[in-house]
Write an enzyme that holds these catalytic residues in place. Structure first.
Site, PDB file in Angstrom:
ATOM      1  N   LEU A 167      46.508  36.236  34.818  1.00 37.17           N
ATOM      2  CA  LEU A 167      47.809  36.847  34.551  1.00 37.17           C
ATOM      3  C   LEU A 167      48.897  36.063  35.269  1.00 37.17           C
ATOM      4  O   LEU A 167      48.670  35.510  36.356  1.00 37.17           O
ATOM      5  CB  LEU A 167      47.816  38.306  35.004  1.00 37.17           C
ATOM      6  CG  LEU A 167      46.754  39.203  34.362  1.00 37.17           C
ATOM      7  CD1 LEU A 167      47.067  40.672  34.640  1.00 37.17           C
ATOM      8  CD2 LEU A 167      46.622  38.973  32.866  1.00 37.17           C
ATOM      9  N   GLY A 184      42.396  36.998  35.568  1.00 40.31           N
ATOM     10  CA  GLY A 184      42.586  37.210  34.128  1.00 40.31           C
ATOM     11  C   GLY A 184      41.930  36.134  33.280  1.00 40.31           C
ATOM     12  O   GLY A 184      41.575  36.386  32.119  1.00 40.31           O
ATOM     13  N   ASN A 193      39.126  37.499  41.404  1.00 46.80           N
ATOM     14  CA  ASN A 193      39.515  37.263  42.803  1.00 46.80           C
ATOM     15  C   ASN A 193      40.703  38.106  43.242  1.00 46.80           C
ATOM     16  O   ASN A 193      41.357  37.806  44.241  1.00 46.80           O
ATOM     17  CB  ASN A 193      39.864  35.771  42.988  1.00 46.80           C
ATOM     18  CG  ASN A 193      41.061  35.349  42.146  1.00 46.80           C
ATOM     19  OD1 ASN A 193      41.262  35.871  41.065  1.00 46.80           O
ATOM     20  ND2 ASN A 193      41.866  34.419  42.634  1.00 46.80           N
ATOM     21  N   GLU A 194      41.006  39.182  42.504  1.00 41.87           N
ATOM     22  CA  GLU A 194      42.215  39.964  42.777  1.00 41.87           C
ATOM     23  C   GLU A 194      42.362  40.352  44.233  1.00 41.87           C
ATOM     24  O   GLU A 194      43.470  40.325  44.795  1.00 41.87           O
ATOM     25  CB  GLU A 194      42.246  41.241  41.905  1.00 41.87           C
ATOM     26  CG  GLU A 194      42.648  41.035  40.466  1.00 41.87           C
ATOM     27  CD  GLU A 194      41.547  40.473  39.566  1.00 41.87           C
ATOM     28  OE1 GLU A 194      40.458  40.144  40.084  1.00 41.87           O
ATOM     29  OE2 GLU A 194      41.766  40.364  38.360  1.00 41.87           O
TER      30      GLU A 194
END
Ligand SMILES: CCCCC/C=C\C/C=C\CC/C=C/CC(=O)SCCNC(=O)CCNC(=O)[C@H](O)C(C)(C)COP(=O)(O)OP(=O)(O)OC[C@H]1O[C@@H](n2cnc3c(N)ncnc32)[C@H](O)[C@@H]1OP(=O)(O)O
Length: 289
Positions: free
Chosen positions: A95, A140, A164-165
């Site tokens: 994203l 994303g 990996n957020e």
């Protein structure tokens, strides 16, 4: 409203382009950020993301992606799509951080609605989706690959893949998590999500994030041969089976889309979260030296 008008325009422009560029049975249509070519085995389209430098999923990119997918879904001659990237060394950086940083709540809500839309279309597509992962694929980017029915990744240790957020100080939403659990199992997903693990190709293969790792110059030919195998299965039985496997996961978002948009908007608007994103963006800049 403006986005809906842009969507109509793009659909129209795309179909004109599609007709104009038909050559030797191979067809192509292109938006600015997504190129679609039909080539190779009959009934197969290759969809290439081309939003340099890193194929981040900006609002425009998401919209063009969704429209291209919709066009392919409506074309009954297309049974399968190979998803890949035209940006060297990057599948997708996920994203677009600039869509989630320093904007207003209405923008966050609009952006998230489009993220949901693309995910639902990809995850529930009736077509066979094979990803040819030819570069880095964080967050994303990994999500796009996870939506596919089969993932082939280039054997280059510089390329990593994973959700990996948590490293960014943000949280993968429940539907990212559900799809991760469906793919690699609860324990591996629990660990990888908390640590924000970015797997090397070999690790990704071991844990099941990808199905196959091949030398970089063979990613596309392998994706094509995988596609040929999947095309041999009757569409109706494969589609019903896919639907049976994925429906509950998709439905859990469909049931609460509005609430999910609200959750995202209030979460991402928090000062502490904006601060984390700021720090992460600075780190990306500093990396360049
Ligand atoms: C309990 C309550 C829960 C509530 C939860 C509700 C909702 C959930 C909330 C939030 C979830 C939001 C989900 C987000 C998922 C995502 O996808 S976030 C994005 C994650 N992506 C990344 O971490 C990738 C970051 N990028 C990189 O690691 C590297 O750029 C790369 C992809 C490996 C490429 O490296 P390379 O060296 O080739 O390039 P550069 O690093 O120099 O980058 C070039 C240029 O591009 C910019 N950039 C990179 N990535 C992005 C991005 N994702 N978005 C926007 N811009 C990006 C980078 O900053 C450079 O810019 P420049 O300096 O201006 O040239």
């Amino acid at each position: 409203m403006a986005l809906a008008a842009a969507r109509r325009l793009l659909l129209h422009a795309g179909s004109r382009l599609g007709r104009r560029e038909a050559v030797d049975g191979a067809r192509r249509f292109a938006n600015k950020r997504v190129l679609v070519e039909t080539e190779g085995p009959a009934g197969v389209a290759v969809m290439k993301l081309r939003n340099p430098p890193v194929n981040s999923l900006s609002l425009e990119c998401l919209t063009e992606f969704t429209i291209s997918l919709e066009k392919l879904e409506n074309d009954k001659s297309i049974r399968g799509v190979i998803l890949t990237s035209e940006c060297p060394g990057i599948f997708s950086a996920g994203l677009d951080l600039l869509e989630m940083y320093g904007r207003n709540p209405a923008h966050y809500a609009e952006y998230w609605k489009n993220v949901q839309e693309l995910w639902l279309r990809l995850y529930t597509s009736n077509m066979i989706l094979v990803s040819a992962i030819n570069g880095a694929s964080p967050a994303g980017g990994c999500l796009l690959a996870l939506c596919c029915d089969y993932r082939v990744m280039a054997d280059n240790p510089k390329y990593t893949i994973g959700l990996n957020e948590s490293l960014l100080g943000i949280v993968a939403p429940f539907w990212f998590k559900d799809m991760y659990v469906n793919t690699i199992g609860h324990r591996e997903a629990e660990r990888a999500l908390q640590l924000g693990t970015l797997f090397s190709p070999a690790e990704a293969l071991k844990v099941g994030v990808v199905d196959e790792v091949v030398p970089e110059d063979q990613v596309h030919s392998k994706a094509r041969s995988v596609m040929t195998k999947w095309l041999a299965i009757p569409d109706h039985s494969r589609q019903l089976t896919k639907n049976m496997m994925r429906k509950a996961t998709a439905d859990s978002l469909i049931k609460q889309r509005e609430a999910d948009i609200q959750n995202f908007t209030s979460f991402i608007s928090k000062d502490s979260i904006q601060k984390s994103l700021h720090m992460y963006l600075e780190k990306l800049k500093q990396k360049k030296g």
